[in-house]
Every structure is written in C-alpha cells, then in structure tokens.
Design an enzyme around this catalytic site. Sequence first.
Site, short mmCIF file in Angstrom:
data_model
loop_
_atom_site.label_atom_id
_atom_site.label_comp_id
_atom_site.label_asym_id
_atom_site.label_seq_id
_atom_site.Cartn_x
_atom_site.Cartn_y
_atom_site.Cartn_z
N GLY A 154 -3.98 -4.11 -4.60
CA GLY A 154 -4.94 -3.07 -4.97
C GLY A 154 -4.16 -1.82 -5.33
O GLY A 154 -3.72 -1.09 -4.45
N HIS A 155 -3.93 -1.61 -6.62
CA HIS A 155 -3.13 -0.47 -7.05
C HIS A 155 -4.07 0.64 -7.54
O HIS A 155 -4.81 0.45 -8.50
CB HIS A 155 -2.16 -0.89 -8.17
CG HIS A 155 -1.11 -1.84 -7.66
ND1 HIS A 155 -0.22 -2.48 -8.47
CD2 HIS A 155 -0.80 -2.21 -6.40
CE1 HIS A 155 0.58 -3.23 -7.73
NE2 HIS A 155 0.25 -3.09 -6.47
N LYS A 202 2.29 2.34 -5.10
CA LYS A 202 3.03 1.92 -6.31
C LYS A 202 2.23 2.19 -7.58
O LYS A 202 2.80 2.53 -8.61
CB LYS A 202 3.34 0.42 -6.24
CG LYS A 202 4.27 0.05 -5.09
CD LYS A 202 4.47 -1.45 -4.98
CE LYS A 202 3.23 -2.19 -4.55
NZ LYS A 202 2.81 -1.97 -3.16
N ASP A 241 0.81 -1.23 0.00
CA ASP A 241 0.00 0.00 0.00
C ASP A 241 0.84 1.27 0.00
O ASP A 241 0.43 2.30 0.53
CB ASP A 241 -0.96 0.03 1.21
CG ASP A 241 -1.76 -1.25 1.32
OD1 ASP A 241 -2.23 -1.72 0.28
OD2 ASP A 241 -1.91 -1.77 2.43
N THR A 245 -8.36 -3.32 -1.53
CA THR A 245 -8.93 -4.61 -1.93
C THR A 245 -10.03 -5.04 -0.97
O THR A 245 -11.09 -5.49 -1.38
CB THR A 245 -7.81 -5.68 -1.98
OG1 THR A 245 -6.85 -5.27 -2.93
CG2 THR A 245 -8.33 -7.05 -2.37
N GLN A 250 2.36 -5.70 -3.37
CA GLN A 250 2.62 -5.76 -1.92
C GLN A 250 3.95 -5.06 -1.60
O GLN A 250 4.40 -4.27 -2.39
CB GLN A 250 2.60 -7.20 -1.39
CG GLN A 250 1.23 -7.87 -1.40
CD GLN A 250 0.87 -8.52 -2.71
OE1 GLN A 250 1.69 -9.16 -3.34
NE2 GLN A 250 -0.35 -8.36 -3.14
P1 IMP Z 1 -2.65 -12.78 1.43
O1 IMP Z 1 -1.69 -12.21 0.45
O2 IMP Z 1 -4.10 -12.52 1.05
O3 IMP Z 1 -2.40 -14.23 1.71
O4 IMP Z 1 -2.44 -12.02 2.83
C1 IMP Z 1 -1.26 -12.18 3.59
C2 IMP Z 1 -0.88 -10.87 4.27
O5 IMP Z 1 -0.47 -9.94 3.29
C3 IMP Z 1 -2.02 -10.19 5.03
O6 IMP Z 1 -1.48 -9.50 6.14
C4 IMP Z 1 -2.54 -9.17 4.03
O7 IMP Z 1 -3.20 -8.09 4.65
C5 IMP Z 1 -1.25 -8.75 3.37
N1 IMP Z 1 -1.45 -8.26 2.00
C6 IMP Z 1 -1.68 -8.98 0.88
N2 IMP Z 1 -1.78 -8.17 -0.19
C7 IMP Z 1 -1.60 -6.92 0.26
C8 IMP Z 1 -1.54 -5.65 -0.40
O8 IMP Z 1 -1.66 -5.51 -1.62
N3 IMP Z 1 -1.33 -4.58 0.42
C9 IMP Z 1 -1.14 -4.70 1.76
N4 IMP Z 1 -1.16 -5.85 2.40
C10 IMP Z 1 -1.39 -6.97 1.66
#
Ligand code: IMP
Length: 444
Positions: free
Chosen positions: A44-45, A20, A17, A305, A229
């Site tokens: 979520g970009h 990017k 977040d 997201t 991420q």
């Molecule tokens: P997952 O990727 O859905 O398995 O989530 C694993 C961890 O990564 C959790 O803490 C999510 O909140 C975090 N996470 C996954 N994608 C994002 C992102 O795009 N931004 C911020 N945190 C993310």
Amino acid sequence: MPNQSKHLCVVGIQWGDEGKGKVVDVLSSEFDVVVRYQGGANAGHTVKIGEKEYVFHLLPSGILQADKVCVIGNGVVIDPRALIEELDQLRKSGIEHEDNLWISDRAHVVLPYHRALDQARETAASAGGKIGTTLRGIGPCYTDKAARLGIRMIDLIDAERFRTMLQRNLALKNAELSKVYGGQTLEFEPILEEYLRYADRLRPRVRDISELLLRAEREGRRILFEGAQGSLLDVDLGTYPYVTSSNTSFLGLGAGTGFSQRRVGTVLGITKAYSTRVGEGPFPTELKDATGDRLRAIGNEFGATTGRPRRCGWLDMVAIRYAVQLGDIDALAITKLDVLDGFEEVRVAMSYQLSGKPIESFPTVLDPGLEPNYVALPGWKKPITDAKKLEDLPRPTRDYLQFIADESGCPISMVSVGKDRSATIQLRPWLEPGPGRAARGVHA
Ligand code: IMP
C-alpha cells in the site's frame, strides 16, 4: 538524488510501510521508467498531492505522472481484479495513463483460490502459527509459482490455455479447501468468465518487460525500481517465518525483472525515524505502552491495505545495520521525522541482550525475550514540517539525523518532514557519517 548513477532502486529497510510511495513520487521526476519488481496487492504505497491522497497496491507510484513508463515486473504477483480497480479509481480522478503501463507476461496471477487458501490457512493456524497476512493470496500464489503450477499473465490472455490450467488448478485447490480446511469450494465457470473479462482489458498492456528495460537502458533512459514491503520481511533474509513470500530487499530486483542488478548504480534505503510492524512476528523495540500509542496516533499508523493498527516502537539500529548491509544500501531516506516533534526524548536501540548476554548483530531467530539496549537523545519539541533545508531543522533534530548516519555507517540523502510532496528535504551534499561506531571500536 542520485548523484552518481543512472538507475536507482528504492527499498524499505524495516518491516514495510516506510513511506516508499512518497519517496518514489518525489524522485520519479528525475527518471523515465518506474518499475515494481516483487510483492502484489499486499503493498500500500501512499502518495499525497495537495488535498488528494492516492494509495497504490500494484501500480508503480510513477503512474501519477503522464510522461513515465510504468512497468510491473515478472516478480510481482498480479491480482487482475485489484489492478483494474486501481486503474478505474485513477480514471475517476481524471488520471488516464493506462497506456504508459506495461505488465510482464511472466508475472503470476493471483486467483480467488489463492485468497481463499490464504484465509483458510490463517484461520486454521494455531496462535504461534499465524503470520498475520494481508489475506491477499500472496503466499499461496508464490507457492504455486515455486511448485510450477502457477498461471502467468501470458496464460491468462490465452483463453484456451487459461481454461485448461484453471480447471486443473481449481480441482486441486478445491480438494485442499474442502478436505484439509473443511471450507467452501469455488465454482469454475464464474471465475473463468470474470477472469477472461480481465484478460481482455489487460491484454494490450502485457509484454516481455526484460527486453523493454534493456532497450530503455540502451536509449540512455533512467530507471527507478520501486521495492514493496521492507527488507526484514524478505522471505530469505527476513524474520522467517513471519515474512512475506518474496525477496523484498534489493536482492529481489534482478530475479523480479530480468534486469541485471549490476547495472543499478544506487540503492536508497527507506526508514522511518522510528519503527513499525504490522502482522505477527518479533519486534524487539515494540512499545506496548502509552508511548507506542502516541506514535501510532501521531503517525496515523494504520495499514494502507488492511486498515490494521500498526505496532509501533523506537528505531532499531541493530536491524537497520543488518538491512543496510544485506541491501548494499548507498544512502538512507528518513521518513516521518515530524512524528517525533513533540517527544521529550527519542530512543534508539543500539544492541540487544538475552538473559544478560549482549547481542550486537541481528540474529537469525529473534527470541521473544530479547531486550533492547537503548540510548536516549534529546527531543526537539518544535514543529519541523516547514523546514526546507537541513539548516532549518532544530539542533537536536540535526543531531538525531547525524546519529543515524554515524551509527548505520550510511549517508542520508533525503528527509521527509510531512505527508505532502513538498515536505521533503533533499540533502545535497548527502549528510555523511562521521566516525560513530567504528571510532568506538565496535564492528558490525
Ligand atoms: P502477506 O504478504 O500478505 O503474505 O503477509 C505476510 C506478512 O507481511 C504479514 O505480517 C503482513 O502484515 C506483512 N506485509 C505484507 N505486505 C506488507 C506491506 O506492504 N507493509 C507492511 N507489512 C506487510
């Protein structure tokens, strides 16, 4: 950007977040090809152009521009339902660039059983065992990839092969869902029918992308790689187990595309001017007080997201230095600097301590008792969104930027001072670090 090299990689260096999407959108005019290489619809970009805001989960942010080739690499896990929804949304906004998109035939497919298992595992986990995932099926899909059970795009577009693989996998997953988690099983035929429809829509876009990227390079075209991420969520080098399931740092690029990382000249690390994290896991500079609430409100810190409120805190220089080092970061882009506009002072964690013992470098396990040691810098108490160049920023704002450069040992090449594309200051030349930490005899 980038002044020395042809290809560029943009990565988040916090917990995601970092903004990017906007940075990629601003820079993509200088590139011919934009590539996503890991993650999936958990990302979520957000890109804001005029009054319109676009949120991309799977599509490279370059898709907004008609002349960009956009690529989804083999390291991405693709939920075809989410991807098609995103393409349809864009169509509705009058943006029809689907023919510019290429999807790796080696990318793995996220299926309904992955989402069901993500949900079941999170629900069943005890308090300390929850990850706080986005429930998009990301972990279970990468699990299948490593277990050599995964269904790839090449399998999805071959109806007979898909039928056989889905039958085999669904039997296994239904057994897990019902016997391990006591949950509902999923039916075969509706999934088959739905996903074969998706396959028909996506088939013309699926191909070998490593060959496409190599050819683009041979033809002298410039490639922008868009990380999803942030580096601290990297499955190998992040705050494990509170991470996502892919290599979110620069290290994911080679494996996620088949394109040699040695050919990528510049790595740009994106960090907010403060810190946020969503989901569970350690966050040493988290502010569970009115200041944290204020950062969340001003920065609109809610997940793009999932809509979840993000945890907020001050900038963490220990974490930044770690991410800069492991990502071999050449320059920083500082985003959301304007969120700090109204604050009397701005704090930065320079080290941690645990039971009085100083900790200078980012530990493998971050103990919940870890306390940050802060320095406080003067705030600027003025709006900065209209600034067009570094010199337009108030003195304390420039001092804050110089402090970040000095203490991270990394130059700053870009500063974002508002949501819009136009609220971006590109620094030419880059703001170089002064002696900073090194001069005080402190070594990372
Ligand atoms: P997952 O990727 O859905 O398995 O989530 C694993 C961890 O990564 C959790 O803490 C999510 O909140 C975090 N996470 C996954 N994608 C994002 C992102 O795009 N931004 C911020 N945190 C993310």
